[in-house]
Enzyme design. Structure first.
Site, PDB file in Angstrom:
ATOM      1  N   SER A 141      11.735 -51.419 -26.400  1.00 25.09           N
ATOM      2  CA  SER A 141      11.970 -51.999 -25.069  1.00 25.09           C
ATOM      3  C   SER A 141      12.936 -51.115 -24.294  1.00 25.09           C
ATOM      4  O   SER A 141      13.703 -50.351 -24.901  1.00 25.09           O
ATOM      5  CB  SER A 141      12.599 -53.390 -25.235  1.00 25.09           C
ATOM      6  OG  SER A 141      12.950 -53.944 -23.993  1.00 25.09           O
ATOM      7  N   TYR A 154      18.917 -59.301 -28.820  1.00 26.07           N
ATOM      8  CA  TYR A 154      17.667 -58.578 -28.531  1.00 26.07           C
ATOM      9  C   TYR A 154      17.943 -57.093 -28.301  1.00 26.07           C
ATOM     10  O   TYR A 154      17.243 -56.236 -28.843  1.00 26.07           O
ATOM     11  CB  TYR A 154      17.017 -59.215 -27.298  1.00 26.07           C
ATOM     12  CG  TYR A 154      15.655 -58.682 -26.944  1.00 26.07           C
ATOM     13  CD1 TYR A 154      14.553 -58.906 -27.773  1.00 26.07           C
ATOM     14  CD2 TYR A 154      15.441 -57.967 -25.756  1.00 26.07           C
ATOM     15  CE1 TYR A 154      13.294 -58.428 -27.433  1.00 26.07           C
ATOM     16  CE2 TYR A 154      14.189 -57.495 -25.416  1.00 26.07           C
ATOM     17  CZ  TYR A 154      13.115 -57.724 -26.252  1.00 26.07           C
ATOM     18  OH  TYR A 154      11.870 -57.259 -25.913  1.00 26.07           O
TER      19      TYR A 154
END
Ligand SMILES: NC(=O)c1ccc[n+]([C@@H]2O[C@H](COP(=O)([O-])OP(=O)(O)OC[C@H]3O[C@@H](n4cnc5c(N)ncnc54)[C@H](OP(=O)(O)O)[C@@H]3O)[C@@H](O)[C@H]2O)c1
Length: 269
Positions: A141, A154
């Site tokens: 990501s 995350y």
């Protein structure tokens, strides 16, 4: 490029994984679809077969259950004899401030986004090394390069995966195995709905960043093309996330200020 290639996609029951499966099906791939929800995997398998996949194996799997992974790898090898491409795509996000996040939630996210990916990759590698051929990808990501408020778990997980796979690439190059880090920005999927709140429950809302994200089919086309070309990193994002990556690289101090301002405008509870 994907005709009769054996492609195993985790997190294939929705979002990016589902869209990747559809793209590769159109090119005649042999697919293995994994995630927890068997019913959703069967729905996707029906669509991939209709789209042109030459074979589709539905293999339900909880990435947090390490003990289930060796049997799953064996099932894939028994069915297809080898794996050309593993896409470690299963993942969960987070929407909670560090101060409000239980340690059990950090661990829960890491089990799926980090340890599950490492364990599956380790299990798939021996057959690829023996064949002197293979390709392993991870859906990391932009959050694997840029720190974002309400996503400490995350971001930590995605940073970890970028490091793991960049390091792994250097080790397996000699075995003719490719490694790709997929670096998406905001893609319009159920990712924020499925994200964890501090207590580990579901956030259950699509936030504005994701609402305005890139269309998932468009993202899957970019990723599929990049994988076929053997790219080591595939950035798939709109302009603001691309700009954030550039700032992080060349003007990190400015990016940190921008991210602080963005965080001040948000409030997660
Ligand atoms: N959308 C974005 O903006 C974005 C941006 C950057 C990176 N990503 C990454 O892209 C990947 C796919 O996310 P998405 O956007 O497509 O969101 P999504 O629609 O929520 O998909 C997540 C997938 O992961 C699977 N999954 C979750 N927990 C699992 C577990 N314990 N075991 C096995 N599978 C599990 C889910 O299936 P089940 O519920 O059936 O298990 C689902 O198929 C994730 O790694 C995410 O971090 C997304």
């Amino acid at each position: 490029m994907y005709q009769d290639k054996v492609v195993w996609i985790t997190g294939a029951s929705s979002g990016i994984g589902e869209a990747l499966a559809m793209e590769m099906a159109r090119e005649g791939a042999k697919l293995v679809l994994s995630s927890r929800r068997q019913g959703e995997l069967e729905r996707v398998a029906g669509a991939t077969q209709a789209a042109g996949a030459s074979d589709t194996l539905v293999l339900p799997l909880d990435m947090a259950d390490e003990s289930a992974l060796p049997g799953a790898v064996q099932q894939v090898l028994d069915h297809f004899s080898h794996i050309d491409l593993l896409v470690n795509n299963a993942g969960i996000s987070q929407r909670s401030y560090c101060i409000d996040t239980d340690m059990s939630t950090y661990r829960k996210l890491f089990e799926v986004d980090v340890f599950g990916q490492i364990a599956l990759t380790k299990l798939v590698l021996p057959a690829m090394i023996a064949r002197k051929s293979g390709h392993i990808a991870v859906t990391a990501s932009v959050a694997g390069k840029v720190g974002v408020a309400s996503r400490t778990a995350y971001c930590a997980a995605k940073h970890a995966m970028m490091g793991f796979f960049d390091a792994l690439r250097t080790e397996v190059h000699r075995h003719n195995i490719q490694v790709t880090c997929i670096t998406p920005g905001f893609i319009k999927t159920a990712v924020s709905e499925n994200a964890l709140k501090g207590d580990g429950s579901r956030y259950a809302a699509m936030d504005d960043d994701i609402k305005g994200g890139m269309d998932v089919t468009k993202a899957a086309k970019i990723i599929t093309r990049g994988l076929a070309r053997g790219k080591k990193e595939i950035v798939v994002s709109q302009l603001p996330e691309r700009a954030a990556l550039m700032l992080k690289r060349f003007f990190p101090g400015l990016l940190f200020r921008v991210m602080e301002k963005k965080a001040e405008q948000e409030n997660f509870k």
